[in-house]
Design a protein around this motif. Structure first.
Motif, short mmCIF file in Angstrom:
data_model
loop_
_atom_site.label_atom_id
_atom_site.label_comp_id
_atom_site.label_asym_id
_atom_site.label_seq_id
_atom_site.Cartn_x
_atom_site.Cartn_y
_atom_site.Cartn_z
N SER A 126 -23.72 51.26 27.29
CA SER A 126 -22.55 52.16 27.16
C SER A 126 -22.13 52.37 25.71
O SER A 126 -21.76 53.46 25.30
N ARG A 127 -22.23 51.31 24.88
CA ARG A 127 -21.77 51.43 23.48
C ARG A 127 -22.71 52.32 22.65
O ARG A 127 -22.35 52.78 21.59
N MET A 128 -23.92 52.57 23.16
CA MET A 128 -24.88 53.44 22.44
C MET A 128 -24.51 54.91 22.65
O MET A 128 -24.89 55.76 21.87
N LYS A 129 -23.79 55.15 23.74
CA LYS A 129 -23.35 56.53 24.05
C LYS A 129 -24.53 57.52 24.07
O LYS A 129 -24.47 58.62 23.51
N ALA A 130 -25.63 57.07 24.70
CA ALA A 130 -26.82 57.93 24.84
C ALA A 130 -26.91 58.41 26.29
O ALA A 130 -26.18 57.95 27.16
N ASP A 131 -27.82 59.35 26.53
CA ASP A 131 -27.97 59.91 27.89
C ASP A 131 -28.74 58.98 28.82
O ASP A 131 -28.75 59.16 30.03
N ILE A 132 -29.43 58.01 28.20
CA ILE A 132 -30.24 57.09 29.01
C ILE A 132 -29.94 55.65 28.54
O ILE A 132 -29.40 55.47 27.44
N PRO A 133 -30.25 54.65 29.34
CA PRO A 133 -30.03 53.27 28.90
C PRO A 133 -30.77 53.00 27.60
O PRO A 133 -31.93 53.40 27.44
N LYS A 134 -30.11 52.33 26.66
CA LYS A 134 -30.65 52.26 25.28
C LYS A 134 -32.05 51.63 25.21
O LYS A 134 -32.83 51.94 24.32
N GLN A 135 -32.38 50.73 26.15
CA GLN A 135 -33.69 50.07 26.10
C GLN A 135 -34.84 51.05 26.32
O GLN A 135 -35.99 50.74 26.03
N TYR A 136 -34.52 52.25 26.80
CA TYR A 136 -35.54 53.28 27.01
C TYR A 136 -35.51 54.36 25.93
O TYR A 136 -36.30 55.31 25.99
N LEU A 137 -34.65 54.22 24.93
CA LEU A 137 -34.71 55.10 23.76
C LEU A 137 -35.98 54.76 23.00
O LEU A 137 -36.48 53.63 23.06
N THR A 138 -36.54 55.73 22.28
CA THR A 138 -37.81 55.48 21.60
C THR A 138 -37.62 55.29 20.10
O THR A 138 -36.74 55.90 19.48
N ILE A 139 -38.45 54.43 19.56
CA ILE A 139 -38.59 54.25 18.11
C ILE A 139 -40.08 54.43 17.83
O ILE A 139 -40.90 53.69 18.37
N GLY A 140 -40.40 55.45 17.04
CA GLY A 140 -41.82 55.77 16.87
C GLY A 140 -42.37 56.27 18.20
O GLY A 140 -41.78 57.13 18.86
N ASN A 141 -43.49 55.67 18.62
CA ASN A 141 -44.13 56.19 19.85
C ASN A 141 -43.92 55.26 21.05
O ASN A 141 -44.65 55.35 22.05
N THR A 163 -33.04 40.22 10.35
CA THR A 163 -33.41 41.55 10.88
C THR A 163 -33.45 41.55 12.40
O THR A 163 -33.65 42.58 13.01
N ASN A 164 -33.23 40.39 13.02
CA ASN A 164 -33.28 40.28 14.49
C ASN A 164 -31.99 40.79 15.11
O ASN A 164 -31.27 40.07 15.79
N LEU A 165 -31.69 42.06 14.84
CA LEU A 165 -30.41 42.60 15.32
C LEU A 165 -30.51 43.04 16.77
O LEU A 165 -31.61 43.33 17.27
N LYS A 166 -29.35 43.10 17.43
CA LYS A 166 -29.30 43.64 18.79
C LYS A 166 -28.91 45.11 18.67
O LYS A 166 -27.86 45.42 18.08
N ILE A 167 -29.73 45.99 19.17
CA ILE A 167 -29.42 47.42 19.12
C ILE A 167 -28.32 47.69 20.13
O ILE A 167 -28.52 47.61 21.33
N ASP A 192 -27.08 50.86 14.76
CA ASP A 192 -28.09 49.80 14.94
C ASP A 192 -29.47 50.42 15.19
O ASP A 192 -30.49 49.90 14.76
N LEU A 193 -29.48 51.56 15.90
CA LEU A 193 -30.77 52.21 16.21
C LEU A 193 -31.42 52.70 14.93
O LEU A 193 -32.63 52.54 14.73
N GLN A 194 -30.59 53.22 14.02
CA GLN A 194 -31.12 53.70 12.73
C GLN A 194 -31.71 52.52 11.95
O GLN A 194 -32.82 52.60 11.42
N LEU A 195 -30.98 51.42 11.93
CA LEU A 195 -31.43 50.24 11.16
C LEU A 195 -32.71 49.67 11.77
O LEU A 195 -33.67 49.37 11.07
N ALA A 196 -32.74 49.58 13.10
CA ALA A 196 -33.93 49.03 13.76
C ALA A 196 -35.14 49.92 13.51
O ALA A 196 -36.27 49.43 13.33
N THR A 197 -34.93 51.23 13.44
CA THR A 197 -36.02 52.15 13.15
C THR A 197 -36.60 51.89 11.77
O THR A 197 -37.82 51.80 11.58
#
Ligand code: CTP
Ligand SMILES: C[C@](O)(CO)[C@H](O)COP(=O)(O)O
Length: 235
Positions: free
Chosen positions: A19-34, A213-217, A222-227
């Protein structure tokens, strides 16, 4: 490792809504790279020499897992899926209930894809050599402030001496963790990580220094940093 290695199962809580990611899908399914964040996390755990199998904990209504399951064939370790619960602790308990009681459970958030294999292996070696559960953690480096509830006005400076950020993985004997979580829930104790259940039950917990660097997205930044971190790892 001199003594015989116990059976170690990685439990990956991935049943949150993000919920805190405020994305359309659960954050664990957002993509980084491929890859999705979940796949990045699974691929790190798949490289940890001491992990024997993986238990993935997903939401009962998860409609995204099927889109990536075909990629699990790239993993070397057996993986099975169980249904999680309302809170993270419920999902962890669901994962634990799928384990043999004599196994050790290595609980790692799906939302922490930047964890390092060497840090996880160091945690396992440290815990097994001392026969005590433990967690990856990072020392607090900033001055810490507490604010007035609901405001951003400082009420106090909190000493950062011996203050750590609790991260994951968190590694405990399955039987100890199940008993500790069940005791915590019986007493309505707040359990936001496995260590807090162990502590509530009077158990001792080791901390092993983790790469910061072991951050929780959790939020969009956080998504930008993890990328950036994961792209740097690819180089
Ligand atoms: N009922 C839940 C809640 C969380 N998690 C998992 O626990 C990890 C850490 O939780 P968090 O970062 O809080 O994820 P969410 O609960 O999804 O995020 P939010 O609190 O912003 O909704 C995540 O991998 C998440 O998928 C879970 O398996 N089951
Ligand atoms: C388990 C954890 O990642 C350790 O820092 C954290 O407690 C999870 O908290 P959340 O609110 O479920 O993200």
């Amino acid at each position: 490792m001199l003594q015989p290695m116990p059976h170690i199962v990685a439990i990956i809580p991935a049943a949150g809504v993000g919920s805190r990611m405020k994305a359309d899908i659960p954050k664990q399914y957002l993509t980084i790279g491929n890859q999705t964040i979940l796949e990045h996390t699974l691929s790190v755990l798949d490289k940890v020499q001491y992990i024997n199998e993986i238990v993935l904990v997903v939401a009962s209504h998860d409609s995204y897992l099927d889109d990536i399951k075909e990629n699990f064939c790239r993993l070397t370790k057996p993986i099975k899926t169980v249904v999680g619960g309302q809170e993270r602790v419920d999902s962890v308990l669901a994962g634990l209930n799928a384990l043999p009681k004599d196994a050790w459970a290595l609980v790692h958030d799906a939302a922490r894809p930047c964890v390092l294999v060497k840090d996880i292996e160091q945690l396992i070696e440290t815990c097994l050599s001392q026969n005590m559960g433990g967690i990856l953690a990072s020392r607090v480096k900033d001055t810490m402030k507490r604010s007035i509830k609901g405001s951003n006005q400082i009420t106090e400076t909190v000493s950062r001496d011996n203050l750590w950020h609790a991260l994951t993985p968190q590694l405990f004997p399955t039987h100890q963790l199940v008993a500790s979580i069940e005791l915590s829930q019986k007493h309505n104790a707040t359990v936001t990580d496995e260590a807090s259940a162990i502590e509530f039950a009077g158990g001792q917990v080791l901390m092993c220094e983790s790469s910061a660097t072991n951050l929780k997205i959790t939020t969009p930044d956080d998504l930008q940093l993890a990328t950036l971190i994961l792209n740097a790892k690819q180089m």
